[in-house]
Motif scaffolding. Structure first.
Motif, mmCIF file in Angstrom:
data_model
loop_
_atom_site.group_PDB
_atom_site.id
_atom_site.type_symbol
_atom_site.label_atom_id
_atom_site.label_comp_id
_atom_site.label_asym_id
_atom_site.label_seq_id
_atom_site.Cartn_x
_atom_site.Cartn_y
_atom_site.Cartn_z
ATOM 1 N N TYR A 183 -3.921 2.644 15.505
ATOM 2 C CA TYR A 183 -2.388 2.710 15.372
ATOM 3 C C TYR A 183 -1.702 3.728 16.130
ATOM 4 C CZ TYR A 183 -2.627 -0.185 10.992
ATOM 5 O OH TYR A 183 -2.772 -1.363 10.092
ATOM 6 N N PHE B 257 -4.310 6.935 15.746
ATOM 7 C CA PHE B 257 -5.273 7.013 14.677
ATOM 8 C C PHE B 257 -6.088 5.689 14.869
ATOM 9 C CE2 PHE B 257 -3.177 10.075 11.787
ATOM 10 C CZ PHE B 257 -2.017 10.062 12.061
ATOM 11 N N LEU C 230 4.073 7.131 2.765
ATOM 12 C CA LEU C 230 4.245 6.062 3.595
ATOM 13 C C LEU C 230 3.802 4.947 2.726
ATOM 14 C CD1 LEU C 230 2.707 7.415 6.904
ATOM 15 C CD2 LEU C 230 4.869 6.631 6.712
ATOM 16 N N GLY D 201 -4.148 12.916 8.879
ATOM 17 C CA GLY D 201 -4.324 11.543 8.824
ATOM 18 C C GLY D 201 -3.514 10.864 7.580
ATOM 19 N N LEU D 202 -3.752 9.639 7.365
ATOM 20 C CA LEU D 202 -3.194 8.992 6.137
ATOM 21 C C LEU D 202 -4.326 9.039 5.032
ATOM 22 C CD1 LEU D 202 -1.391 8.116 8.753
ATOM 23 C CD2 LEU D 202 -0.988 6.029 7.281
ATOM 24 N N GLY E 267 -8.560 8.048 10.049
ATOM 25 C CA GLY E 267 -8.786 9.054 10.970
ATOM 26 C C GLY E 267 -7.877 10.400 11.054
ATOM 27 N N ALA E 268 -8.030 11.439 11.408
ATOM 28 C CA ALA E 268 -7.084 12.711 11.507
ATOM 29 C C ALA E 268 -6.101 12.370 12.476
ATOM 30 C CB ALA E 268 -7.790 13.970 11.628
ATOM 31 N N TYR F 148 0.831 -1.070 0.095
ATOM 32 C CA TYR F 148 -0.089 -0.012 -0.034
ATOM 33 C C TYR F 148 0.807 1.338 -0.082
ATOM 34 C CZ TYR F 148 -3.085 -3.501 2.359
ATOM 35 O OH TYR F 148 -3.878 -4.468 2.496
ATOM 36 N N GLY G 147 6.711 5.817 11.052
ATOM 37 C CA GLY G 147 5.482 4.929 10.178
ATOM 38 C C GLY G 147 4.602 4.544 11.396
ATOM 39 N N PHE H 121 -5.323 7.242 1.616
ATOM 40 C CA PHE H 121 -4.939 6.132 0.618
ATOM 41 C C PHE H 121 -4.466 6.651 -0.631
ATOM 42 C CE2 PHE H 121 -5.217 1.955 -0.926
ATOM 43 C CZ PHE H 121 -6.048 2.317 -2.187
ATOM 44 N N TYR I 202 0.314 5.322 1.003
ATOM 45 C CA TYR I 202 -0.454 6.381 1.635
ATOM 46 C C TYR I 202 0.289 7.756 1.454
ATOM 47 C CZ TYR I 202 -3.619 2.807 3.571
ATOM 48 O OH TYR I 202 -4.628 1.983 3.976
ATOM 49 N N LEU J 219 -1.229 -3.549 9.118
ATOM 50 C CA LEU J 219 -0.469 -3.071 8.016
ATOM 51 C C LEU J 219 0.877 -2.754 8.638
ATOM 52 C CD1 LEU J 219 -2.670 -0.658 5.839
ATOM 53 C CD2 LEU J 219 -2.402 -3.141 5.787
ATOM 54 N N GLN K 102 0.653 11.373 3.836
ATOM 55 C CA GLN K 102 0.251 12.075 5.195
ATOM 56 C C GLN K 102 0.835 13.396 5.063
ATOM 57 O OE1 GLN K 102 1.944 10.508 8.728
ATOM 58 N NE2 GLN K 102 0.414 10.897 10.018
ATOM 59 N N TYR L 221 -3.022 0.605 -4.036
ATOM 60 C CA TYR L 221 -2.923 -0.860 -3.266
ATOM 61 C C TYR L 221 -2.565 -1.885 -4.625
ATOM 62 C CZ TYR L 221 -4.838 -5.322 -1.728
ATOM 63 O OH TYR L 221 -4.960 -6.827 -1.416
ATOM 64 N N PHE M 5 4.161 -0.542 8.030
ATOM 65 C CA PHE M 5 4.664 0.506 7.566
ATOM 66 C C PHE M 5 5.993 0.910 7.716
ATOM 67 C CE2 PHE M 5 0.727 3.010 6.606
ATOM 68 C CZ PHE M 5 -0.322 2.419 7.161
ATOM 69 N N GLY M 6 6.602 1.466 6.450
ATOM 70 C CA GLY M 6 7.794 2.014 6.681
ATOM 71 C C GLY M 6 7.890 3.040 7.433
ATOM 72 N N GLU M 7 9.182 3.761 7.181
ATOM 73 C CA GLU M 7 9.300 5.225 8.067
ATOM 74 C C GLU M 7 8.771 6.288 7.209
ATOM 75 O OE1 GLU M 7 11.906 4.060 11.808
ATOM 76 O OE2 GLU M 7 12.705 5.549 10.373
#
Lengths: 115, 112
Positions: free
Chosen positions: B36, B89, A91, A42-43, B103-104, A33, B43, A45, A35, A104, A37, A48, A106-108
């Motif tokens: 999260y 989140f 991300l 927030g993230l 969400g934010a 995925y 991340g 999308f 994303y 999920l 930010q 995918y 995530f990377g940094e």
């Protein structure tokens, strides 16, 4: 470690230039995925990938954005003719399951700054 | 459209107290709700999730509560520690689908 790896960690570019962001998912994870930010947000999308299926690109904000995943592993997100509003942290995440139950990895992130 | 929102953008708690972070969602069809944690420069990291057919789920020092009647999700952190300071989140998704909606975020400050 064997986590999700993203590069570059920071990228500063001039408006109008193209950029490529790379994601190396966890080995064996079939789902990948992207994303976005924005600062304090927030993230969002973007796209995918699942195995060899066609990717779902429904989150890409414009045709300047594209992504590929080669050999079911590494993915590259390309932004053409960058604009200042593209500035954000991008991300990447991967998941071992095709049915996403929520976890999920995530990377940094890659922080993109467009001047 | 679909959305996952948070009641409070920031939360400040004393070390050792319990923290409660709240979240409202709008999509009744979601199968999973997830929390999260995101520390500065990193991340997001998965904390805990809950299926839509459950009301409560407990993890280590964390509890997630789901109230489908009012479409409300909460994360409770027991004995909050300085290391819990982060942005939290809530998110939701559908089994068989792929799009996890975030969400934010709520920023949690833990005062020593």
């Amino acid at each position: 470690g064997a986590g999700v790896s993203q590069s570059p960690s920071n990228k500063v570019t001039e408006k109008g230039k193209d950029v490529e962001l790379r994601c190396d998912p966890i080995s064996g994870h079939t789902a990948l995925y992207w994303y976005r930010q924005s600062l304090g947000q927030g993230l969002e999308f973007l796209i995918y990938f699942q195995g060899n299926s066609a990717p779902d690109k429904s989150g890409l904000p414009s045709d300047r954005f594209s992504a590929e995943r080669t050999g079911g592993s590494v993915s590259t997100l390309t932004i053409q003719r960058t604009q200042q509003e593209d500035s954000a942290v991008y991300l990447c995440a991967s998941s071992p399951r095709s049915l996403n139950t929520g976890e999920l990895f995530f990377g940094e992130g890659s922080r993109l700054t467009v001047l | 459209g679909e959305s996952v929102g948070l009641h409070l953008p920031t939360l400040s708690v004393q070390e050792g107290d319990n923290s409660i972070i709240n979240c409202a969602y709008s999509n009744s069809a979601s199968d999973y709700f997830i929390w999260y944690k995101q520390e500065s420069g990193k991340g997001p990291q998965f904390i805990i999730d809950i299926r839509s057919n459950m009301d409560k789920r407990q993890g280590q020092r964390v509890t997630v509560l789901l109230n489908k009647t009012v479409k409300h999700l909460s994360l409770q952190i027991a004995a909050t520690q300085p290391g819990d300071s982060a942005v939290y989140f809530c998110a939701e998704n559908h089994t068989g689908g792929f799009k996890t909606i975030f969400g934010a975020g709520t920023r949690l400050f833990v005062k020593a």
